[in-house]
Design a protein around this motif. Sequence first.
Motif, PDB file in Angstrom:
ATOM      1  N   GLU A   1      -2.709  -7.497  -0.064  1.00  0.00           N
ATOM      2  CA  GLU A   1      -2.488  -6.309   0.770  1.00  0.00           C
ATOM      3  C   GLU A   1      -2.758  -6.627   2.238  1.00  0.00           C
ATOM      4  O   GLU A   1      -2.040  -6.159   3.137  1.00  0.00           O
ATOM      5  N   PHE A   2      -3.796  -7.424   2.481  1.00  0.00           N
ATOM      6  CA  PHE A   2      -4.099  -7.862   3.845  1.00  0.00           C
ATOM      7  C   PHE A   2      -2.922  -8.623   4.443  1.00  0.00           C
ATOM      8  O   PHE A   2      -2.499  -8.368   5.570  1.00  0.00           O
ATOM      9  N   GLU A   3      -2.363  -9.553   3.679  1.00  0.00           N
ATOM     10  CA  GLU A   3      -1.205 -10.318   4.145  1.00  0.00           C
ATOM     11  C   GLU A   3      -0.010  -9.396   4.400  1.00  0.00           C
ATOM     12  O   GLU A   3       0.718  -9.561   5.388  1.00  0.00           O
ATOM     13  N   THR A   4       0.199  -8.428   3.535  1.00  0.00           N
ATOM     14  CA  THR A   4       1.310  -7.483   3.695  1.00  0.00           C
ATOM     15  C   THR A   4       1.135  -6.643   4.953  1.00  0.00           C
ATOM     16  O   THR A   4       2.093  -6.404   5.699  1.00  0.00           O
ATOM     17  N   ILE A   5      -0.097  -6.202   5.210  1.00  0.00           N
ATOM     18  CA  ILE A   5      -0.382  -5.407   6.408  1.00  0.00           C
ATOM     19  C   ILE A   5      -0.128  -6.230   7.663  1.00  0.00           C
ATOM     20  O   ILE A   5       0.445  -5.741   8.649  1.00  0.00           O
ATOM     21  N   LEU A   6      -0.540  -7.496   7.654  1.00  0.00           N
ATOM     22  CA  LEU A   6      -0.292  -8.369   8.804  1.00  0.00           C
ATOM     23  C   LEU A   6       1.207  -8.486   9.069  1.00  0.00           C
ATOM     24  O   LEU A   6       1.650  -8.415  10.218  1.00  0.00           O
ATOM     25  N   ASP A   7       1.985  -8.662   8.007  1.00  0.00           N
ATOM     26  CA  ASP A   7       3.445  -8.761   8.172  1.00  0.00           C
ATOM     27  C   ASP A   7       4.016  -7.466   8.717  1.00  0.00           C
ATOM     28  O   ASP A   7       4.914  -7.474   9.565  1.00  0.00           O
ATOM     29  N   GLU A   8       3.508  -6.331   8.238  1.00  0.00           N
ATOM     30  CA  GLU A   8       4.029  -5.044   8.673  1.00  0.00           C
ATOM     31  C   GLU A   8       3.676  -4.762  10.124  1.00  0.00           C
ATOM     32  O   GLU A   8       4.492  -4.225  10.884  1.00  0.00           O
TER      33      GLU A   8
ATOM     34  N   MET B   1       0.851  -1.193   0.000  1.00  0.00           N
ATOM     35  CA  MET B   1       0.000   0.000   0.000  1.00  0.00           C
ATOM     36  C   MET B   1       0.886   1.242   0.000  1.00  0.00           C
ATOM     37  O   MET B   1       2.017   1.208   0.481  1.00  0.00           O
ATOM     38  N   LEU B   2       0.355   2.357  -0.541  1.00  0.00           N
ATOM     39  CA  LEU B   2       1.158   3.563  -0.663  1.00  0.00           C
ATOM     40  C   LEU B   2       1.516   4.144   0.694  1.00  0.00           C
ATOM     41  O   LEU B   2       2.604   4.678   0.891  1.00  0.00           O
ATOM     42  N   LEU B   3       0.609   4.070   1.634  1.00  0.00           N
ATOM     43  CA  LEU B   3       0.844   4.615   2.962  1.00  0.00           C
ATOM     44  C   LEU B   3       1.210   3.485   3.917  1.00  0.00           C
ATOM     45  O   LEU B   3       0.479   2.511   4.038  1.00  0.00           O
ATOM     46  N   SER B   4       2.343   3.649   4.582  1.00  0.00           N
ATOM     47  CA  SER B   4       2.758   2.623   5.523  1.00  0.00           C
ATOM     48  C   SER B   4       1.755   2.536   6.666  1.00  0.00           C
ATOM     49  O   SER B   4       1.381   3.541   7.270  1.00  0.00           O
ATOM     50  N   ILE B   5       1.301   1.324   6.952  1.00  0.00           N
ATOM     51  CA  ILE B   5       0.294   1.136   7.994  1.00  0.00           C
ATOM     52  C   ILE B   5       0.837   1.525   9.357  1.00  0.00           C
ATOM     53  O   ILE B   5       0.083   1.888  10.264  1.00  0.00           O
ATOM     54  N   ARG B   6       2.139   1.478   9.530  1.00  0.00           N
ATOM     55  CA  ARG B   6       2.746   1.837  10.815  1.00  0.00           C
ATOM     56  C   ARG B   6       2.591   3.322  11.131  1.00  0.00           C
ATOM     57  O   ARG B   6       2.728   3.723  12.279  1.00  0.00           O
ATOM     58  N   ARG B   7       2.302   4.134  10.130  1.00  0.00           N
ATOM     59  CA  ARG B   7       2.177   5.571  10.339  1.00  0.00           C
ATOM     60  C   ARG B   7       0.803   5.965  10.847  1.00  0.00           C
ATOM     61  O   ARG B   7       0.567   7.129  11.164  1.00  0.00           O
ATOM     62  N   ILE B   8      -0.115   5.012  10.923  1.00  0.00           N
ATOM     63  CA  ILE B   8      -1.447   5.299  11.449  1.00  0.00           C
ATOM     64  C   ILE B   8      -1.400   5.245  12.974  1.00  0.00           C
ATOM     65  O   ILE B   8      -1.079   4.223  13.568  1.00  0.00           O
ATOM     66  N   ASN B   9      -1.710   6.363  13.614  1.00  0.00           N
ATOM     67  CA  ASN B   9      -1.727   6.452  15.072  1.00  0.00           C
ATOM     68  C   ASN B   9      -3.159   6.238  15.553  1.00  0.00           C
ATOM     69  O   ASN B   9      -4.025   7.091  15.340  1.00  0.00           O
ATOM     70  N   LEU B  10      -3.401   5.109  16.188  1.00  0.00           N
ATOM     71  CA  LEU B  10      -4.758   4.740  16.573  1.00  0.00           C
ATOM     72  C   LEU B  10      -4.890   4.775  18.095  1.00  0.00           C
ATOM     73  O   LEU B  10      -4.333   3.928  18.790  1.00  0.00           O
TER      74      LEU B  10
END
Length: 214
Positions: free
Chosen positions: A25-32, A1-10
């Motif tokens: 993309e789901f698998e990639t997000i899980l790995d990240e 994905m263009l935006l790194s999921i780690r940059r989301i502050n939840l």
Amino acid sequence: MLLSIRRINLPPGQRVLLNDVTWQEFETILDELGEHRAARIAYDRGVLEIMAPLPEHEFGKEIIGDLIKALLEELDIEFLSLGSTTFKNQIMLQGIEPDQCFYIENESKVRGKNRLDLTQDPPPDLALEIDVTSRTHPSIYEALKVPELWRFEKGKLQINLLQNGSYVVSEQSKSFPNFDLAEVLPKYLEQSKTAGRNSVIRAFRNWVREQMES
């Protein structure tokens, strides 16, 4: 994905929904995100939810999980507790991370396995959700064919049993048919907030033994 999921502050208690997420993309997000994290995920045919639980949520999850373990130990039933393991089925495009889950009847079928694939392996026999932040997704658990789903919401326990592909509310647990857990477990959870964990677990074990003798 263009935006790194780690940059989301939840913040705790909040969630974010991502639409049109492919399986890759789901698998990639899980790995990240990695395995050692507080956030929980749910994936339902392209819609990904990421939720940050509240401290109250985590407290309830741990105590109820410990009570279930104590019950299984007193009954001398082999079990496997996998916590918030990610369960997914690529064919169904479904994925979920329960607050706690247990292999009981099917424990021997997954014993010793480092990774589980629900296209081949059985789902957990019992999944637990502490619904403080309203993130439970019964439809995903139904699709993954989890036989029993417990939902704790507003101090009450709802036991759901899978029948003909859909959940039906039940007074009794399939895994523990001889125990009135819907009434008893919430009381011990509430007691743990003042009496302490160890004291409550001991009291619960004594209650289990009394039920077995009666």
